[in-house]
Design an enzyme around this catalytic site. Structure first.
Site, PDB file in Angstrom:
ATOM      1  N   HIS A  16      -4.317  -6.593  -5.896  1.00  0.00           N
ATOM      2  CA  HIS A  16      -3.007  -6.307  -6.491  1.00  0.00           C
ATOM      3  C   HIS A  16      -2.501  -4.976  -5.957  1.00  0.00           C
ATOM      4  CE1 HIS A  16      -3.134  -9.701  -9.265  1.00  0.00           C
ATOM      5  NE2 HIS A  16      -4.407  -9.415  -9.414  1.00  0.00           N
ATOM      6  N   GLU A  41       2.730   3.370  -0.918  1.00  0.00           N
ATOM      7  CA  GLU A  41       3.829   3.770  -1.800  1.00  0.00           C
ATOM      8  C   GLU A  41       5.005   2.790  -1.691  1.00  0.00           C
ATOM      9  OE1 GLU A  41       2.933   5.996  -3.707  1.00  0.00           O
ATOM     10  OE2 GLU A  41       1.668   7.435  -2.678  1.00  0.00           O
TER      11      GLU A  41
END
Length: 405
Positions: A152, A384
């Site tokens: 994930h 990010e």
């Protein structure tokens, strides 16, 4: 009275290093901070970075952290608790100079300040702030931020790391992956699902001392990007934490996502540092490398490459400045950070690749910074928030339609 041509001030000479005059936007304190970070990087990083990168290690990370703390670069834009309280623009300038040395060094600072420290500063209790932030600001304690998991990444709502109540305590079990600073950290901010809500609404943040029983952080090896950076897995095997380990100020994914937005802002600046370093290497090389009896910088095709790179480089820096001013004014939106991250990292990679073509075969040598920056930016491109995720953030903002699911 109408002014004449002779009354008007003459423009300053053209500066190849600042071709559109962005430095005019900076005040003396901004320039002093930039100069200090640039000088530190030139002294402490640049003489060694090629060797660290080639060896795939950052052997002096604890020393560098303490030096960065003395410089005021850790938690730089946070206020109080030993932090410098600098402006967002000043923090951005520092990120640019650090990444001009190496993306791994900027990542060390970003994860420490914009993720781990920011989470505690914004959402922590007063006791958590007093315990951790002064030591982290000084670089005496290194922090990491555990959100991404093996299965994930872009969809943190699906995280499997779970925190269960056991009396007044919490017990954390799960794994986190691709965690910068993990194996050298003294504290980890770990995000976990709880039974307080579904689909990410029950996510809570926990301040985890890394000497807690059941916590381990094996380092990830065999990377071909960010080699001069400590990257680890976090393993939480029934880590027992007291009730006051939870960050009390937030519940749900807005907590970690707000931290990521702060870190992405630093990347908007940092990517332009890697691009600038590569561009400067290409310009210097073009001035001295001779083919067909003259420097290659005198050929039209090379000049076209240099001109195009300069345009994208300084447009990106100007965009970073604009977003920094908005952050300082309290008006910066997450969608605007996505705009900057998407544009600046993509353009930085293209500048590195084009610089490599100017250097020819020498462009792949660690004698020059270009290939090192290019491979580092392949990681910066996807951490990010991947390109696709930022495209979808902007797509939703532009159309009002959610294409994520």
């Amino acid at each position: 009275m109408q002014s004449t041509e002779h009354d008007r001030p003459k423009p300053p000479p053209f500066d190849p290093g600042d071709p559109i005059g962005i430095d005019d936007l900076l005040d003396p304190e901004d320039l002093a901070i930039r100069a200090a970070v640039r000088a530190w990087a030139a002294d402490r990083v640049l003489p060694h970075i090629a060797q660290w990168y080639e060896q795939g290690e950052l052997p002096v990370i604890r020393e560098l952290a303490r030096e960065l703390g003395s410089l005021g670069a850790l938690g730089m834009s946070l206020k109080g608790y030993g932090c410098a309280g600098a402006s967002a623009v000043q923090y951005g300038l520092a990120c640019l100079e650090l990444e001009a040395a190496d993306s791994g060094i900027r990542s060390l600072v970003s994860v420490q300040g914009s993720l781990a420290m920011y989470a505690i500063h914004r959402y922590g209790s007063e006791e958590q702030k007093e315990r951790w932030l002064p030591a982290m600001a000084a670089g005496e304690v290194i922090g990491c931020f555990g959100l991404t998991e093996p299965d994930h990444g872009s969809d943190p709502a699906g995280m499997r790391t779970h925190a269960k109540r056991d009396g007044d305590d919490w017990i954390l079990t799960g794994r986190k992956m691709w965690i910068t600073n993990g194996s050298v950290a003294g504290v980890a901010v770990v995000w976990a699902q709880t039974d307080e809500g579904d689909a990410g609404r029950g996510v809570r943040g926990f301040v985890v001392p890394t000497d807690s029983p059941g916590f381990s952080a094996p380092e990830i090896r065999h990377k071909w990007s960010l080699r001069a950076s400590v990257t680890s897995e976090l393993v939480l095997d029934g880590v027992r934490l007291p009730a006051d380990a939870v960050l009390p100020g937030v519940t749900g994914l807005r907590g970690p996502l707000s931290c990521l937005s702060h870190a992405r802002y630093g990347i908007v600046w940092g990517a332009m540092g890697a691009a600038r370093s590569s561009f400067e290497a290409a310009v210097d090389y073009a001035r001295t490398r001779e083919q067909f009896g003259r420097p290659i910088g005198g050929f039209q095709l090379t000049q076209a490459k240099l001109a195009d790179m300069a345009v994208e480089l300084h447009k990106g820096i100007l965009l970073a400045h604009h977003l920094g001013r908005r952050m300082d004014a309290g008006s910066l939106r997450p969608e605007q950070v996505s705009f900057g991250k998407l544009n600046n990292v993509r353009e930085a990679i293209e500048i590195c690749r084009t610089s490599r073509t100017v250097l020819g075969a020498n462009g792949i040598s660690l004698e020059y910074p270009v290939m090192r920056h290019a491979t580092n930016l392949e990681s910066v491109l996807t951490y990010e928030g991947t390109v696709e995720m930022h495209q979808l953030v902007l797509g939703k903002a532009l159309t009002g339609l959610d294409a994520f699911r």
